[in-house]
Design an enzyme around this catalytic site. Structure first.
Site, PDB file in Angstrom:
ATOM      1  N   GLY B  55       0.815  -1.215   0.000  1.00 42.33           N
ATOM      2  CA  GLY B  55       0.000   0.000   0.000  1.00 42.33           C
ATOM      3  C   GLY B  55       0.850   1.266   0.000  1.00 42.33           C
ATOM      4  N   GLY B  81       0.010  -2.169   9.746  1.00 40.82           N
ATOM      5  CA  GLY B  81      -0.473  -0.796   9.815  1.00 40.82           C
ATOM      6  C   GLY B  81       0.006   0.050   8.650  1.00 40.82           C
ATOM      7  N   LEU B  82       0.265  -0.620   7.507  1.00 40.62           N
ATOM      8  CA  LEU B  82       0.536   0.092   6.257  1.00 40.62           C
ATOM      9  C   LEU B  82       1.723   1.044   6.309  1.00 40.62           C
ATOM     10  CD1 LEU B  82      -3.158   0.682   5.183  1.00 40.62           C
ATOM     11  CD2 LEU B  82      -1.524  -0.890   4.138  1.00 40.62           C
ATOM     12  N   ASN B 108      -0.985  -0.713  -5.066  1.00 41.77           N
ATOM     13  CA  ASN B 108      -2.010  -0.722  -4.020  1.00 41.77           C
ATOM     14  C   ASN B 108      -2.021   0.663  -3.359  1.00 41.77           C
ATOM     15  OD1 ASN B 108      -2.698  -1.436  -0.902  1.00 41.77           O
ATOM     16  ND2 ASN B 108      -3.651  -2.959  -2.215  1.00 41.77           N
ATOM     17  N   CYS B 139      -8.125  -2.555   4.687  1.00 37.59           N
ATOM     18  CA  CYS B 139      -7.101  -2.945   5.645  1.00 37.59           C
ATOM     19  C   CYS B 139      -7.677  -2.862   7.046  1.00 37.59           C
ATOM     20  CB  CYS B 139      -5.872  -2.060   5.564  1.00 37.59           C
ATOM     21  SG  CYS B 139      -4.665  -2.560   6.791  1.00 37.59           S
ATOM     22  N   ASN B 201      -9.133  -9.412   1.343  1.00 40.43           N
ATOM     23  CA  ASN B 201      -8.151  -8.891   2.271  1.00 40.43           C
ATOM     24  C   ASN B 201      -8.229  -9.790   3.513  1.00 40.43           C
ATOM     25  OD1 ASN B 201      -6.304  -7.216   3.653  1.00 40.43           O
ATOM     26  ND2 ASN B 201      -7.018  -5.453   2.467  1.00 40.43           N
ATOM     27  N   GLY B 253      -4.715 -17.544   1.015  1.00 38.02           N
ATOM     28  CA  GLY B 253      -4.188 -18.858   1.350  1.00 38.02           C
ATOM     29  C   GLY B 253      -3.676 -19.695   0.200  1.00 38.02           C
TER      30      GLY B 253
HETATM   31  C1  LIG Z   1       2.099  -8.954   6.136  1.00 35.45           C
HETATM   32  C2  LIG Z   1       0.924  -8.605   5.271  1.00 35.45           C
HETATM   33  C3  LIG Z   1       0.784  -7.286   4.796  1.00 35.45           C
HETATM   34  C4  LIG Z   1      -0.301  -6.933   3.993  1.00 35.45           C
HETATM   35  N1  LIG Z   1      -0.391  -5.651   3.514  1.00 35.45           N
HETATM   36  C5  LIG Z   1      -1.422  -5.312   2.670  1.00 35.45           C
HETATM   37  C6  LIG Z   1      -1.483  -4.017   2.067  1.00 35.45           C
HETATM   38  O1  LIG Z   1      -0.614  -3.152   2.248  1.00 35.45           O
HETATM   39  N2  LIG Z   1      -2.542  -3.732   1.257  1.00 35.45           N
HETATM   40  C7  LIG Z   1      -3.517  -4.668   0.992  1.00 35.45           C
HETATM   41  O2  LIG Z   1      -4.442  -4.373   0.244  1.00 35.45           O
HETATM   42  N3  LIG Z   1      -3.443  -5.914   1.526  1.00 35.45           N
HETATM   43  C8  LIG Z   1      -2.432  -6.265   2.344  1.00 35.45           C
HETATM   44  N4  LIG Z   1      -2.363  -7.553   2.863  1.00 35.45           N
HETATM   45  C9  LIG Z   1      -3.390  -8.544   2.503  1.00 35.45           C
HETATM   46  C10 LIG Z   1      -2.929  -9.446   1.369  1.00 35.45           C
HETATM   47  O3  LIG Z   1      -2.670  -8.693   0.191  1.00 35.45           O
HETATM   48  C11 LIG Z   1      -3.957 -10.539   1.044  1.00 35.45           C
HETATM   49  O4  LIG Z   1      -5.176  -9.931   0.704  1.00 35.45           O
HETATM   50  C12 LIG Z   1      -4.204 -11.486   2.209  1.00 35.45           C
HETATM   51  O5  LIG Z   1      -3.024 -11.698   2.930  1.00 35.45           O
HETATM   52  C13 LIG Z   1      -4.781 -12.837   1.775  1.00 35.45           C
HETATM   53  O6  LIG Z   1      -3.892 -13.557   0.949  1.00 35.45           O
HETATM   54  P1  LIG Z   1      -2.860 -14.681   1.507  1.00 35.45           P
HETATM   55  O7  LIG Z   1      -3.641 -15.608   2.394  1.00 35.45           O
HETATM   56  O8  LIG Z   1      -2.323 -15.350   0.273  1.00 35.45           O
HETATM   57  O9  LIG Z   1      -1.817 -13.963   2.272  1.00 35.45           O
HETATM   58  C14 LIG Z   1      -1.280  -7.922   3.666  1.00 35.45           C
HETATM   59  C15 LIG Z   1      -1.130  -9.228   4.138  1.00 35.45           C
HETATM   60  C16 LIG Z   1      -0.050  -9.583   4.926  1.00 35.45           C
HETATM   61  C17 LIG Z   1       0.076 -11.011   5.403  1.00 35.45           C
END
Ligand SMILES: Cc1cc2nc3c(=O)[nH]c(=O)nc-3n(C[C@H](O)[C@H](O)[C@H](O)COP(=O)(O)O)c2cc1C
Ligand SMILES: Cc1cc2nc3c(=O)[nH]c(=O)nc-3n(C[C@H](O)[C@H](O)[C@H](O)COP(=O)(O)OP(=O)(O)OC[C@H]3O[C@@H](n4cnc5c(N)ncnc54)[C@H](O)[C@@H]3O)c2cc1C
Ligand code: FES
Lengths: 265, 312
Positions: B55, B81-82, B108, B139, B201, B253
């Site tokens: 982000g 926390g972005l 993003n 988020c 998300n 996942g």
């Molecule tokens: C450490 C971490 C940081 C993330 N930061 C963002 C972000 O900055 N912006 C966003 O839209 N999603 C963020 N996400 C969400 C992921 O993009 C994704 O939607 C979510 O983790 C589900 O996918 P996954 O199970 O493959 O991780 C973050 C996820 C994780 C684990």
């Protein structure tokens, strides 16, 4: 110089309990690694329910034999699993991670052969200092102060080959009763540069004790990626960090070793 | 030479999202992959369908106090926390790095107010290298903005419409699973002009250490991701795909090609790999290769044949 990070295949050569809940594991890797004291690896439990790496410091690495030694405490499920790994077990760890101690810089700041470095290790912060003691002892005088909970010490005698070693224990059963700084006061120990690895209260105390002397601290933080991408592992810095332009440095890449005056702990 | 001959018999992996053609349907999930720099040691970025960045806000954000992550059964919680350096540094450093790669760049975008979002969208609209913008209104880890826009159909419709009007790039609205009926929000975004949707998300969660009796995360709550959330994500993708016409990018996942195929079958046009990169840093690439093999096994000539092709 800057070797690529990758999953490195390894095979367990030796695994033994060296103190209550403390284990020493030797991993053999075929490919030659370039390792600085204070760097770490990410070891993965096999359990499919466990996703994340366990950051474990490199206690020693010998290029001649390809043996990487890790000394760790059984903390939770991951390290419990590691303690059950037997000789011959195959794994792949993420490495080599983190910056490590700048050995040349430390020796130089200490004044080389005429100066001295004081190492402080507390509990499970002790292992990475072994490689540091070895490398520094070739360049300057090294004194080590190790803090344990009880008389069940570990690695103590291995440090003795690199210089004088003092101990402190919480219950007074070995060396000074109290903290590593109590041991310093009791024994009138001094040093030109300080390096410390251990629990945060100890690091804080050492930073305070340094009083203008160069001091390096190895920090710990929860990690997810281990390579600087996820921003999980940050610590507060006094200056604006180069990555996110706030006051947060990533312990997994800019650390775990920081100049004490750069971090707020 | 042999290689190219072999290649021609391989299935067509390209997909199209909002007029942008991706060489394959596999992306990285925002926040788990930085801007790709840190992962270059592990995989060839040129082989990914797209890199979705962390982000980006109009100014640098500090993020939350630590601990920011916790492991849980089959997944993890995060409350980063972005933290981000802001759009100026992003363009100067991250975009400059990414534009040299042969992959699509999806940025993003985050903000605390609608104006914050608009500022970033306007800046990135001027950057040729940016293929699409993913608007993070979901988020769960920041107090102001972000999530508030993603949990209320009216607020979502409003912000989507306003961004749509200033954006020169296709916009992907990233939906939150932390709602009663995700379909309502998917439709609201579509009606307001979203070009695509991405989901899910993270799901808001919590972990308490019974020994210390403390919260494990400094933020108390954090977003759950990883294999544990996959069934929820697949279900949400399926429900939304039934209700909207715009393409969906599915995530939650994904650990391998089988998982990715599930999302495509449920109706996603592309997939994103997130926190499994923390387990296996080249997961996205393994999914690209595995998906190709899967198509061959299934005797399909194009990955597009999979989209929404789940059988009753
Ligand atoms: C450490 C971490 C940081 C993330 N930061 C963002 C972000 O900055 N912006 C966003 O839209 N999603 C963020 N996400 C969400 C992921 O993009 C994704 O939607 C979510 O983790 C589900 O996918 P996954 O199970 O493959 O991780 C973050 C996820 C994780 C684990
Ligand atoms: C740079 C660095 C070097 C380290 N070096 C050593 C070492 O040489 N020897 C040693 O015994 N320990 C070391 N640790 C601590 C070690 O990483 C943890 O004890 C270990 O991860 C615990 O895993 P677990 O599954 O047994 O515990 P659990 O509590 O079940 O772990 C759950 C999650 O929390 C994380 N976690 C738990 N405790 C810590 C911690 N103290 N620091 C970071 N993450 C933690 C785990 O990695 C895992 O993701 C180091 C930590 C860091 C950050
Ligand atoms: S653990 Fe991901 S940035 Fe350090």
């Amino acid at each position: 110089m800057n070797q690529k990070k990758k999953k490195i295949r390894a095979i367990v050569r030796k695994s033994e309990r060296i103190a209550e809940n403390i284990f020493s594991m030797e991993l053999f890797t075929e490919e030659p690694l370039s390792v600085r004291p204070g760097q770490f690896v990410g070891l993965y439990p096999d359990g499919e329910d466990k996703l994340l790496l366990r950051p474990i410091s490199i206690c020693e690495y010998r290029k001649e034999t390809g043996i990487l030694r890790l000394v760790y405490r059984v903390q939770g499920g991951g390290t419990k699993e590691f303690s059950g790994w037997k000789e011959g077990k195959e794994t792949a760890f993420l490495g080599i991670l983190g910056n490590g101690y700048p050995v040349e810089e430390i020796a130089e700041k200490a004044g080389g052969e005429t100066g001295s470095v004081l190492l402080f290790g507390g509990g499970i912060g002790i292992p990475p200092l072994l490689a540091l003691a070895r490398e520094l002892s070739a360049k300057t005088k090294v004194t080590t102060v190790l803090g344990y909970k009880t008389e069940e010490t570990f690695l103590l005698h291995e440090f003795e080959q690199y210089g004088p070693v003092f101990t402190a224990t919480e219950d007074g059963s070995c060396g000074t009763k109290g903290t590593v700084l109590d041991a310093v006061r009791e024994n009138g120990i001094s040093g030109d540069v300080l390096c410390a690895c251990g629990p945060t209260p100890m690091l804080r105390a050492v930073k305070h004790f340094a009083e203008g002397r160069d001091c390096y601290l190895s920090l710990e933080e929860r990690m997810a990626c281990g390579i600087g991408a996820c921003l999980a592992c940050v610590c507060k810095t006094t200056d604006i960090d180069a990555h996110s332009h706030v006051h947060n440095a990533r312990v997994c890449v800019e650390g775990p070793v920081f100049a004490a005056d750069r971090v707020e702990i | 030479m042999e290689k190219t001959a072999e290649k021609t018999n391989r299935p067509d992996m390209t997909v199209e999202i909002a007029g942008v053609t991706l060489q394959n349907p596999v992306m990285t999930a925002s926040g788990t992959f930085g801007s790709g720099m840190e992962y270059e040691d592990f995989l060839d970025l040129n082989r990914l369908g797209a890199v979705v960045t962390k982000g980006v806000a109009n100014h640098p954000w500090e993020g939350n106090p630590t601990p920011r992550v916790a492991e849980v059964y089959g997944g993890m919680l995060n409350a980063i926390g972005l933290q981000n350096p802001g759009v100026d540094v992003f363009i100067e450093r991250d975009l400059a790095f990414l534009k040299e790669k042969d992959t699509k760049i999806i940025v993003n975008v985050v903000g605390k107010t609608v104006e914050d979002y608009l500022e970033v969208v306007e800046r990135l609209s001027e950057e040729d290298a940016v293929a699409m913008l993913e608007i993070n209104v979901s988020c769960p880890n920041v107090k102001e903005g972000a999530i508030a826009f993603g949990q209320d159909a009216k607020a979502l419709s409003d912000i989507t419409g306003r961004i749509r009007r200033v954006s020169k790039k296709p916009i992907i609205i990233k939906l939150s699973p932390n709602v009663t009926d995700i379909v309502l929000l998917a439709k609201a975004a579509e009606d307001a002009g979203a070009d695509a949707l991405s989901m899910i998300n993270t799901i808001t969660g919590m972990k308490i250490d019974p020994e210390s009796r403390r919260f494990v995360l400094a933020n108390k709550t954090g977003g759950l991701s990883g294999p544990a959330v996959k069934p929820v994500a697949v279900r949400m993708v399926y429900q939304c795909a039934q209700a909207v016409k715009i393409p969906i990018i599915g995530m939650g996942g994904i650990a391998n090609a089988q998982d990715a195929a599930e999302f495509l079958l449920a109706g996603a046009s592309a997939v994103a790999i997130g926190c499994m990169h923390f387990h296996e840093p080249d997961t996205a690439l393994q999914v690209v290769d595995g998906l190709e093999d899967y198509l061959v096994r299934q005797k399909l000539s194009s990955v597009r044949e999979l989209i929404g092709a789940v059988r009753e």
